[in-house]
Design a protein around this motif. Sequence first.
Motif, PDB file in Angstrom:
ATOM      1  N   ARG A 103       4.662  -1.127   7.820  1.00 37.16           N
ATOM      2  CA  ARG A 103       4.840  -0.372   6.574  1.00 37.16           C
ATOM      3  C   ARG A 103       6.140   0.410   6.595  1.00 37.16           C
ATOM      4  NH1 ARG A 103      -0.055   2.800   4.066  1.00 37.16           N
ATOM      5  NH2 ARG A 103       1.657   3.022   2.586  1.00 37.16           N
ATOM      6  N   THR A 140       3.063   4.441  -2.346  1.00 38.56           N
ATOM      7  CA  THR A 140       3.247   3.794  -1.046  1.00 38.56           C
ATOM      8  C   THR A 140       4.650   3.984  -0.502  1.00 38.56           C
ATOM      9  OG1 THR A 140       3.744   1.752  -2.234  1.00 38.56           O
ATOM     10  CG2 THR A 140       1.491   2.057  -1.467  1.00 38.56           C
ATOM     11  N   GLU A 141       5.652   4.066  -1.375  1.00 39.35           N
ATOM     12  CA  GLU A 141       7.019   4.229  -0.890  1.00 39.35           C
ATOM     13  C   GLU A 141       7.207   5.582  -0.212  1.00 39.35           C
ATOM     14  OE1 GLU A 141       9.630   3.582  -4.143  1.00 39.35           O
ATOM     15  OE2 GLU A 141       9.190   1.446  -4.275  1.00 39.35           O
ATOM     16  N   HIS A 163      10.135  -4.789   4.154  1.00 35.88           N
ATOM     17  CA  HIS A 163       9.852  -4.953   2.737  1.00 35.88           C
ATOM     18  C   HIS A 163       8.809  -6.049   2.505  1.00 35.88           C
ATOM     19  CE1 HIS A 163      14.023  -3.155   2.108  1.00 35.88           C
ATOM     20  NE2 HIS A 163      13.201  -2.340   1.497  1.00 35.88           N
ATOM     21  N   LYS A 164       8.864  -7.088   3.344  1.00 35.43           N
ATOM     22  CA  LYS A 164       7.926  -8.206   3.193  1.00 35.43           C
ATOM     23  C   LYS A 164       7.701  -8.835   4.559  1.00 35.43           C
ATOM     24  CE  LYS A 164       6.601 -11.609  -0.147  1.00 35.43           C
ATOM     25  NZ  LYS A 164       6.877 -12.135  -1.490  1.00 35.43           N
ATOM     26  N   GLN A 203      -2.482   0.838  -4.685  1.00 37.17           N
ATOM     27  CA  GLN A 203      -1.450   1.450  -3.857  1.00 37.17           C
ATOM     28  C   GLN A 203      -2.019   2.020  -2.564  1.00 37.17           C
ATOM     29  OE1 GLN A 203       0.790   4.294  -6.073  1.00 37.17           O
ATOM     30  NE2 GLN A 203       1.465   2.837  -7.613  1.00 37.17           N
ATOM     31  N   PRO A 235       0.086  -5.168   6.306  1.00 37.29           N
ATOM     32  CA  PRO A 235       0.532  -4.782   4.960  1.00 37.29           C
ATOM     33  C   PRO A 235       1.738  -5.606   4.525  1.00 37.29           C
ATOM     34  CG  PRO A 235       0.227  -2.851   6.365  1.00 37.29           C
ATOM     35  CD  PRO A 235       0.137  -4.056   7.246  1.00 37.29           C
ATOM     36  N   LYS A 236       1.871  -5.802   3.227  1.00 40.54           N
ATOM     37  CA  LYS A 236       3.015  -6.479   2.605  1.00 40.54           C
ATOM     38  C   LYS A 236       3.168  -7.916   3.101  1.00 40.54           C
ATOM     39  CE  LYS A 236       5.562  -2.084   2.752  1.00 40.54           C
ATOM     40  NZ  LYS A 236       6.795  -1.413   3.177  1.00 40.54           N
ATOM     41  N   SER A 237       2.095  -8.552   3.545  1.00 41.61           N
ATOM     42  CA  SER A 237       2.201  -9.860   4.188  1.00 41.61           C
ATOM     43  C   SER A 237       1.579 -10.952   3.352  1.00 41.61           C
ATOM     44  CB  SER A 237       1.541  -9.831   5.568  1.00 41.61           C
ATOM     45  OG  SER A 237       0.145  -9.646   5.453  1.00 41.61           O
ATOM     46  N   THR A 296      14.862  -0.560   6.650  1.00 41.91           N
ATOM     47  CA  THR A 296      14.878  -0.653   5.188  1.00 41.91           C
ATOM     48  C   THR A 296      15.891   0.291   4.553  1.00 41.91           C
ATOM     49  OG1 THR A 296      13.013   0.888   5.166  1.00 41.91           O
ATOM     50  CG2 THR A 296      12.514  -1.461   4.987  1.00 41.91           C
ATOM     51  N   ASP A 346       5.292   5.341   3.109  1.00 39.44           N
ATOM     52  CA  ASP A 346       6.030   4.551   4.093  1.00 39.44           C
ATOM     53  C   ASP A 346       7.189   5.345   4.676  1.00 39.44           C
ATOM     54  OD1 ASP A 346       4.274   2.581   3.486  1.00 39.44           O
ATOM     55  OD2 ASP A 346       5.678   1.366   2.320  1.00 39.44           O
TER      56      ASP A 346
END
Length: 785
Positions: A489, A730-731, A493-494, A231, A506-508, A449, A734
């Motif tokens: 971030r 992480t949530e 989301h993606k 995380q 990140p998230k990639s 988001t 972010d």
Amino acid sequence: MTEQAPDPSSYSAFSFLSKSWRDVRVSADADLQLIRNRANSIKSLANSFDRELENFINTASTFSVPSLSSSSPTEIDFVKKLQPKLSELRRTYSAPDFSKRVLEKWGPRGSIRIDLSAIKNAIVSEVEDGDGAIDFNRSRRRRRIQFRSFSGGEAKDKENDYWEPIRQFKTRLREFERRSSSSVDIFESWKSGEFVERVKSSLKAICKDPEDTKVVPPLDVPELLACLVRQSEPLLDQFGVRKDMCEKIIESLCSKRKNQFLLPALSGGESSIDGNDNISDDLDLRIASVLQSTGHSYEGGFWVGHGKHDMSNQKRHVAIVTTASLPWMTGTAVNPLFRAAYLAKCAEQNVTLLVPWLCKSDQELVYPSNLTFSSPEEQETYIRNWLEERIGFKADFRISFYPGKFAKERRSIIPAGDTSQFIPSKDADIAILEEPEHLNWYHHGKRWTDKFNHVVGIVHTNYLEYIKREKYGAFQAFLVKHINNWVIRAYCHKVLRLSAATQDLPKSIICNVHGVNPKFLKIGERVAAEKELGQQAFSKGAYFLGKMVWAKGYRELIDLLSKHKNDLDGFKLDVFGNGEDALEVQSAARRLDLNLNFLKGRDHADDSLHGYKVFINPSVSDVLCTATAEALAMGKFVICADHPSNEFFRTFPNCLTYSTSEDFVAKVKEAMENEPLPLTPEQRYRLSWEAATQRFLEYSDLEKILKDEKKYCLKSKGSLLKSISAPRLTEMVDGGLAFAHYSLTGNEFLRLCTGAIPGTRDYDKQHCKDLNLLPPQVENPMYGW
């Protein structure tokens, strides 16, 4: 042998039944007494009526009418004949068993009526025998009034009225049934209450067989550390710890328990998914099993919004937001347009393309050939006509505009105001942000988001490579790298990276989700058909096409050609392009005496370019060169650098990659001496937008979301779910980053210090006029920052 004591509950039940039966008996006695009283009243009524008839007979002997004195014997004879019938009627209604017969004959809905049909028939028969006429109407009305007044209104004329004793009896029965049912309902409600259910569940848990109990051991220290490291990957990346190093740490922590992540009871004896090949998935399933055993349900965090629009029962909506628009022929203008058309083609979702609107002064700086538009409707018509000429079908999607301003120094369009507000809340379902870092550098508005259910970013540009070429480029690239991580971030989301040439965000994940204009594939099919007929498809040599700026590969091209000028003696290259650095590039080529022929830029599908056999692209700043894909689709040779941006093209046989300058010379000679191979149907499909759209739906998770799979999870073979809704550090991080970014971008001084265009926190008056918008002071009367 001891006698077993009786159950106290049996006494309580017997007492309840005895008391109920005693109440019924008392109520029935009271009803019977009422029936007796009513029968006596009817008997008294009959006696009264008897006396009334007797008075009537006595008065009949002296009855006389002055006007009928001559005919009085006739009337008197009539009364004498009527007297026996009246006597018989008297005996009938004064009989002792009259009340008994009444009770047996009359129903509960019957009314008390005396049958006087016999008297009527007698009167009618006597009148018919005689010549006179007797008017009994007045007398009959008088007698009826007297009868009703004597009875005190107890005899009712309406047939639907209930008889009072029966009605009271039925009322008592209903009351008894209601009291009985209420007691049963109270017992049933207590029996099915929440307290009783909890007691039952607790007893079941206590009395459960040991072999049926699924004991989930808690996470041990290595697993907790592995979860924390995973995380914290984005944070560790800021300190120079790369993602692959984090993965090795996680693998070493989890290796001891790799075969024990999944419980045998929950997975049917299988210890992992796909033979324990994925440590991350195994760790997720392990955490999910612990959360499932505790009954934990996560519904959001401190920074997480809870007011997202629910589109589960409606057609899904996809909003594509990009940073450029036609007629500016750049990748972020063309590729999102094709993506919107092919996403809308499948008709499974509504699609909106949101593009920037520039004021006329900015249009003159950006759009080629001095092309300008006076209204958004006019530009929309141009965009649709350009698109439909190339795809061959009518694209059913909506085009909307948001305010934008052109930054001359960066040669890019910066959004003005909150871009997310131009997607209505009812359509805020799925957002696709083309160049998400670019869109959110100075974004001061609602968090993407929070407004949308799923936000996917697509990275088009390698900004770090461009910035490194500027003054103090290394320091600027360092800052931009961390700002990009920050906004990604906070707002996505993606993220999909077209190639590994981009920053590791990140998230990639890496996936080429771009296709080729269908017109280029048709050109390639025609070239293949000409070759089959033995005709010469290519009559020209090599060319290069691209915007004429140093960063687009012109620096690398001039260096290669100047270094190997003698090795490539006689080699001529045609260069097509326009740009800010055109004069400098041309002067450098003339100074080095390179065999380059500079021509004005044109569309790659132009007929004048079909005859070229070799396309040369030495650029290493591109993420995924669209011109390279188009040249391969037309069946040409492509010579490009051995670079991550060309990884997707390397699998095509006509793509020749080089790693050194000497290798470049060898590839050029090889291409000029041979003929390219025609594309197979599978290769053509891989280059098409149909295949690109399918890859996009798969890698962005939209394929699941568009099919109403509301839970994004992995299923093991034993039906254990790995949910991403588990609480994550992480949530919260972010959400905190998004709040900090919103606070900083609201300050005009900080915006100007970081290079923002003045006045871009809100749109200006010209944008209000062009787009028919309310002034920002009216749209946002209270501006927090």
